[in-house]
Scaffold this active site. Structure first.
Site, PDB file in Angstrom:
ATOM      1  N   MET B   1       0.779  -1.224   0.000  1.00  0.00           N
ATOM      2  CA  MET B   1       0.000   0.000   0.000  1.00  0.00           C
ATOM      3  C   MET B   1       0.815   1.279   0.000  1.00  0.00           C
ATOM      4  O   MET B   1       0.257   2.313   0.303  1.00  0.00           O
ATOM      5  CB  MET B   1      -0.892   0.044   1.234  1.00  0.00           C
ATOM      6  CG  MET B   1      -0.155   0.061   2.571  1.00  0.00           C
ATOM      7  SD  MET B   1       0.510   1.663   3.136  1.00  0.00           S
ATOM      8  CE  MET B   1      -0.944   2.572   3.592  1.00  0.00           C
ATOM      9  N   PRO B   2       2.086   1.220  -0.322  1.00  0.00           N
ATOM     10  CA  PRO B   2       2.813   2.493  -0.173  1.00  0.00           C
ATOM     11  C   PRO B   2       2.140   3.636  -0.936  1.00  0.00           C
ATOM     12  O   PRO B   2       1.786   3.496  -2.101  1.00  0.00           O
ATOM     13  CB  PRO B   2       4.199   2.178  -0.753  1.00  0.00           C
ATOM     14  CG  PRO B   2       4.351   0.696  -0.602  1.00  0.00           C
ATOM     15  CD  PRO B   2       2.961   0.151  -0.803  1.00  0.00           C
TER      16      PRO B   2
END
Lengths: 66, 66, 66, 66, 66, 66
Positions: B1-2
């Site tokens: 999910m960066p």
């Protein structure tokens, strides 16, 4: 490294932003014990139609400018 | 999910943003061990009159573009 | 003044953050034409129970680490 | 004090934002047990050229509006 | 790509966050016409000693939990 | 509605945060012409290992506290 970020409705002048940046930087330097060069202030203008309190957009209410 | 968020002064082209998005996504995928699809890059253009260092708005100083 | 902010799930080591900071700073300096000293990278660790996609907390799903 | 911040691509109408602010405020008040007056919702319109997934700017892809 | 970010005082359970993520995602999907998979909700717990209204830290006032 | 957000390295006391909140709220009220009740100040403590300048984590350098 203090980074200060200020969200406000539009309408403040560049002079008001300059004065805010100066006074807030002084406060951060003196109280948090850092240096002016390490202190950043960033303004973000939030249109009233992009901001709500109690579920009502600020653009929809005849409220005073704050 | 960066989620990567990049605040810069205006003036970069869409090509520069596309190149930055590509290179930074590659770096995040390779170093943080994630997938390209899970990696987002968001740019925010901050006008110079909305940004100060040492209490002085960037729009007020004859500094080089950085 | 580029400020880069990276939100990721916890679990990356200081070495991975250091490598990311180095590579991303290089990319920003080279592509956006700024200086290393003017480029900041800030990491934010977001616990999986504080992050959802499609309405489901990441802590609730047996998904691979990304 | 809940502050809710919603980043979306441009194109939503003021009516959609008003409806979102109302429904989300209700949800926060009921589920997180706070008051409407203490609940703020802020929208941020992110241009497609400022947003990438998998290293590709959204403005470069013929994807459906989401 | 809607990214929703919710800052609240600590104290909400994982169940409350899960319920908020579900209801807010539904609202965003239905009202803003996007997909569940494209909708992210991120929570940030802000300690009361890190939050002030009217210049007074919330940790210093005997106010009800909101 | 001004919302002020201050990112700093850890180490400031609650007393310093309280003093900063008070002085910054006064500055915002007086210069931006708003009310104390409408002015919020939020602090975020950023660990030195989560912050880099020039591609080097602050935790890796023997620099003075700023």
């Amino acid at each position: 490294m203090p980074i200060v970020r200020i969200e406000m409705w539009p309408g403040r002048t560049v002079e008001q932003k300059q004065e805010l940046a100066r006074v807030i930087t002084d406060a951060v330097v003196n109280i948090a014990k850092t240096t002016p060069e390490a202190t950043f202030v960033i303004f973000e203008d939030v249109p009233k139609e992009n901001w709500s309190q109690a579920g009502v957009l600020a653009s929809a209410t005849p409220q005073p400018q704050t």
